[in-house]
Structure formats: structure tokens, C-alpha cells
Write a protein that holds these residues in place. Structure first.
Motif, PDB file in Angstrom:
ATOM      1  N   GLY A  15       0.841  -0.978   0.119  1.00  0.00           N
ATOM      2  CA  GLY A  15      -0.168   0.152   0.024  1.00  0.00           C
ATOM      3  C   GLY A  15       0.805   1.748  -0.005  1.00  0.00           C
ATOM      4  O   GLY A  15       0.532   1.715   0.160  1.00  0.00           O
ATOM      5  N   ILE A  16       1.969   1.533  -0.575  1.00  0.00           N
ATOM      6  CA  ILE A  16       2.313   2.407  -0.216  1.00  0.00           C
ATOM      7  C   ILE A  16       1.941   3.370  -1.562  1.00  0.00           C
ATOM      8  O   ILE A  16       2.772   4.720  -1.095  1.00  0.00           O
ATOM      9  CB  ILE A  16       4.127   1.893  -1.327  1.00  0.00           C
ATOM     10  N   VAL A  17       0.891   4.052  -2.213  1.00  0.00           N
ATOM     11  CA  VAL A  17       0.346   5.208  -2.021  1.00  0.00           C
ATOM     12  C   VAL A  17      -0.624   5.417  -0.953  1.00  0.00           C
ATOM     13  O   VAL A  17      -0.609   6.595  -1.251  1.00  0.00           O
ATOM     14  CB  VAL A  17      -0.463   4.446  -3.044  1.00  0.00           C
ATOM     15  N   PHE A  18      -1.083   5.146  -0.613  1.00  0.00           N
ATOM     16  CA  PHE A  18      -1.218   5.350   0.622  1.00  0.00           C
ATOM     17  C   PHE A  18      -0.354   5.742   1.354  1.00  0.00           C
ATOM     18  O   PHE A  18      -1.106   7.038   2.269  1.00  0.00           O
ATOM     19  CB  PHE A  18      -2.536   4.042   1.318  1.00  0.00           C
ATOM     20  N   ALA A  19       0.408   5.121   1.887  1.00  0.00           N
ATOM     21  CA  ALA A  19       1.825   5.876   2.917  1.00  0.00           C
ATOM     22  C   ALA A  19       2.323   7.259   2.564  1.00  0.00           C
ATOM     23  O   ALA A  19       2.337   7.630   3.167  1.00  0.00           O
ATOM     24  CB  ALA A  19       2.792   4.563   3.294  1.00  0.00           C
ATOM     25  N   ALA A  20       2.132   6.690   1.344  1.00  0.00           N
ATOM     26  CA  ALA A  20       2.297   7.861   0.379  1.00  0.00           C
ATOM     27  C   ALA A  20       1.951   9.541   0.772  1.00  0.00           C
ATOM     28  O   ALA A  20       2.367  10.588   0.932  1.00  0.00           O
ATOM     29  CB  ALA A  20       3.005   8.132  -1.096  1.00  0.00           C
ATOM     30  N   GLU A  21       0.974   9.074   0.509  1.00  0.00           N
ATOM     31  CA  GLU A  21      -0.230  10.420   0.536  1.00  0.00           C
ATOM     32  C   GLU A  21      -0.087  10.832   2.329  1.00  0.00           C
ATOM     33  O   GLU A  21      -0.450  11.695   1.950  1.00  0.00           O
ATOM     34  CB  GLU A  21      -2.047   9.461  -0.108  1.00  0.00           C
ATOM     35  N   THR A  22      -0.187   9.638   2.812  1.00  0.00           N
ATOM     36  CA  THR A  22       0.019  10.231   4.098  1.00  0.00           C
ATOM     37  C   THR A  22       1.087  10.905   4.908  1.00  0.00           C
ATOM     38  O   THR A  22       0.899  11.821   5.266  1.00  0.00           O
ATOM     39  CB  THR A  22      -0.345   9.011   5.260  1.00  0.00           C
ATOM     40  N   LEU A  23       2.178  10.240   4.371  1.00  0.00           N
ATOM     41  CA  LEU A  23       3.343  11.279   4.897  1.00  0.00           C
ATOM     42  C   LEU A  23       3.308  12.311   4.263  1.00  0.00           C
ATOM     43  O   LEU A  23       3.822  13.349   4.502  1.00  0.00           O
ATOM     44  CB  LEU A  23       4.539  10.047   3.960  1.00  0.00           C
ATOM     45  N   SER A  24       3.185  12.465   2.615  1.00  0.00           N
ATOM     46  CA  SER A  24       2.851  13.784   2.025  1.00  0.00           C
ATOM     47  C   SER A  24       1.711  14.791   3.088  1.00  0.00           C
ATOM     48  O   SER A  24       2.487  16.000   3.682  1.00  0.00           O
ATOM     49  CB  SER A  24       2.269  13.467   0.146  1.00  0.00           C
ATOM     50  N   VAL A  25       1.077  14.561   3.915  1.00  0.00           N
ATOM     51  CA  VAL A  25       0.228  15.128   4.806  1.00  0.00           C
ATOM     52  C   VAL A  25       1.274  15.741   5.889  1.00  0.00           C
ATOM     53  O   VAL A  25       1.647  16.838   6.231  1.00  0.00           O
ATOM     54  CB  VAL A  25      -0.740  14.519   4.650  1.00  0.00           C
ATOM     55  N   ILE A  26       1.941  14.821   5.995  1.00  0.00           N
ATOM     56  CA  ILE A  26       2.561  15.364   7.483  1.00  0.00           C
ATOM     57  C   ILE A  26       3.901  15.593   7.370  1.00  0.00           C
ATOM     58  O   ILE A  26       4.320  16.707   7.789  1.00  0.00           O
ATOM     59  CB  ILE A  26       2.753  13.898   7.802  1.00  0.00           C
TER      60      ILE A  26
END
Length: 323
Positions: A259-270
Motif C-alpha cells: 500500500g505504498i500509495v496510501f503511505a505516500a499520501e499520508t506522509l505527504s500530509v505530515i
């Protein structure tokens, strides 16, 4: 893991998956018509520019996650290789998190508010995640690593964190037509392939296959230009189930790869929030990550396809790594 699932397990998986897709495709038009009468998208974000760019989405039926939840409930009941407790917990997690998301969708669609407040939504997620994590600890399909209660408490807290993280990660990704559904389909399919290869996690693999099928079935109506949005009802439900499956197999670390896309989206917000607080400037034009490309006026379908390809590459790497 080198085991190959037997024929009976594969046929059960195929049957449950096809039933899930069939449910979504057959019920989809009726659900969309019903939602269009009362629950339609109101474009009202914190960015006036984003609202302008997404103005064409106004009036699209939302809360389509009810279709996903229905497909999941049907498919999960057919996963006979999973224990009864696994199936019941998966249905309960999908239904409870979906209900929380539906409440948020209802508030957005029927009032001038932008949905539940952040504290309200987070409190609901914490309560549901703790309940699910406790049940998972008591009814785990795998033997407990320890009988020490302090360790079990830590396991409950960790499991609750994973459930909250995954449901919010999918929710953040759900911003463009077909983005979250497509990424979920390939992510869950990769997990299904990995889990089905081991007899100890074959039941969880069947559940993952159903999750992938529900996402794929919903994608038929959600692809660009979307006929319906999943809303928080679908995003929270699918995200929580994804986290639950990783926890059931005790391979939650795979969620960060598949689920790297989900992780990347979350990290982008952080990263956006942290950078802005430190420097007073924005790291991205707009977060989550997909909105950065929207602001650059890249056509929506091209952004979505690029993210799908990234998700497919991650899913392929997950499968190859676990051969």
C-alpha cells in the motif's frame, strides 16, 4: 513461503470474489439512483483553488461506500476457509467504520458543515479501533505470542494504531475518480496472493481477495468520470479492513509496501504540515500528494493512472519478495 493453496481453497476464493463483484455490478445502478436523490457531493474544501478545479464534480452521488460494504459482507460470508470469528470481525469492522464514515458523509451532504469535526471523527475511530483490536487479540486465528497481559495490552494499542492509520490513509487517498478504489484493488490482490500461499493465513488471504474484488467492482462506477463517490463510508471501511487483514496475518509491515500509495499520501500530509510550521512555506502546492499534481493542471485521469502504476509496481514487488 513456498506453499501452494489447494484446489478447494482456490475455488472458495474465486467463488467469494466473483460473488462480491457480481453484487457490486448488479446493485450499483440502483444504489447510485437512490443516493442521487439525497446524497450528492458538495464541493467545499479548505482551498478555493481546489474547489474551482473540482467544480465539475458538484452534484455527483456520494456515500457509495454502502455498495462496497454490501459486497464485502456477502463475500466475507463465503470465505469458508476463514474462521467464523475472522469473518464476523471483518464484517463488523467494515460495517462499524463504514457507519462512522456514512455519518460524516450525511453531515456533509445535508448540512452546511464540512462533516464531523476532526476530534469527533478521531474519537469515533479510536473507540472502534480499540474494540476491534481487543476482539482481534482474543479471537486471533494465530496462536498468541505470549500470555503476558502487559504484552497483550501493547498488542491491542498497536493494532488500534494500525487500524486508525490505514483507514485514514485510504481516506486521504480518496480524492480523485478511481484513485483509492484502483490502488486498493491492486494492494489487496497482492496481499491475497501472499497470504493464500500459507495454510496458516489462507483464510485471511480469502478475505483479502474479497476486499480486492469489492474495490474492483466499485471501480466500474467510480472510474473517471465517476458516476458515484465512495465517500468516507467506503474509504474508512476499506482502510480499516485492510489494516485488520494485515494484523490477522501478523504481517502488517506488508501494508507499507503493498500500500505504498496510501503511505505516500499520508506522509505527504505530515510533511506538508511539518514544513509549513517550521518555515511558513508550503512543501507541496496542496496536500495530499495527488492534489499537488491537480494544482499543476495535470489531467485527472493521467494522475490517477500514474498512481495506479505506482501501486501496481509496489504490489508486484510485494509478491516477488514473498515468493
Amino acid at each position: 513461503m513456498t506453499d501452494t493453496p489447494d484446489t478447494a481453497v482456490l475455488w472458495q476464493t474465486v467463488t467469494a470474489s466473483l460473488a462480491t463483484v457480481f453484487c457490486c455490478l448488479v446493485c450499483g445502478p440502483y444504489v447510485i439512483r437512490a443516493l442521487k436523490k439525497r446524497f450528492t457531493e458538495r464541493i467545499a474544501s479548505d482551498s478555493a483553488t481546489l474547489d474551482t478545479l473540482h467544480a465539475g464534480k458538484h452534484g455527483t452521488p456520494t456515500m457509495g461506500g454502502v455498495l462496497i460494504i454490501g459486497g464485502l459482507a456477502l463475500g466475507f460470508t463465503l470465505c469458508r476457509n476463514a474462521s467464523l470469528s475472522q469473518r464476523l470481525l471483518a464484517v463488523a469492522v467494515a460495517g462499524s467504520f463504514g457507519l462512522l464514515g456514512a455519518l460524516d458523509d450525511w453531515v456533509k451532504a445535508t448540512t452546511a458543515r464540512k462533516g464531523l469535526s476532526v476530534p469527533q471523527k478521531l474519537l469515533g475511530q479510536i473507540v472502534l479501533a480499540l474494540a476491534a483490536a481487543t476482539a482481534l487479540t482474543l479471537w486471533s486465528p494465530l496462536p498468541p505470542p505470549t500470555h503476558d497481559w502487559s504484552s497483550r495490552t501493547a498488542a491491542v494499542l498497536w493494532s488500534a494504531f494500525v487500524l486508525i492509520a490505514t483507514c485514514n490513509a485510504v481516506n486521504l487517498t480518496d480524492g480523485l475518480d478511481g484513485l483509492a478504489a484502483g490502488c486498493m484493488a491492486v494492494c489487496a490482490a497482492a496481499l491475497a496472493f501472499v497470504f493464500l500461499r500459507s495454510p496458516a493465513t489462507a483464510g485471511t488471504g480469502q478475505l483479502a481477495a474479497v476486499l480486492a474484488s469489492a474495490a474492483a467492482g466499485f471501480l466500474w462506477f467510480n472510474r473517471y468520470p465517476a458516476q458515484v463517490f465512495m465517500g468516507d463510508a467506503g474509504a474508512l471501511a476499506m482502510g480499516a479492513v485492510l489494516g485488520l487483514l494485515g494484523l490477522q496475518a501478523r504481517q502488517e509491515w506488508l501494508l507499507g509496501i503493498a500500500g505504498i500509495v496510501f503511505a505516500a499520501e499520508t506522509l505527504s500530509v505530515i510533511a506538508q504540515v511539518a514544513w509549513f510550521r517550521r518555515t511558513g512555506r508550503r512543501l507541496l502546492l496542496c496536500s495530499p500528494l495527488h492534489n499537488h499534481f491537480v494544482f499543476r493542471r495535470i489531467p485527472e485521469h493521467k494522475i490517477v493512472r500514474a498512481f495506479w502504476m505506482a501501486g501496481l509496481a509496489a504490489a508486484t514487488a510485494t509478491v516477488l519478495y514473498n515468493r
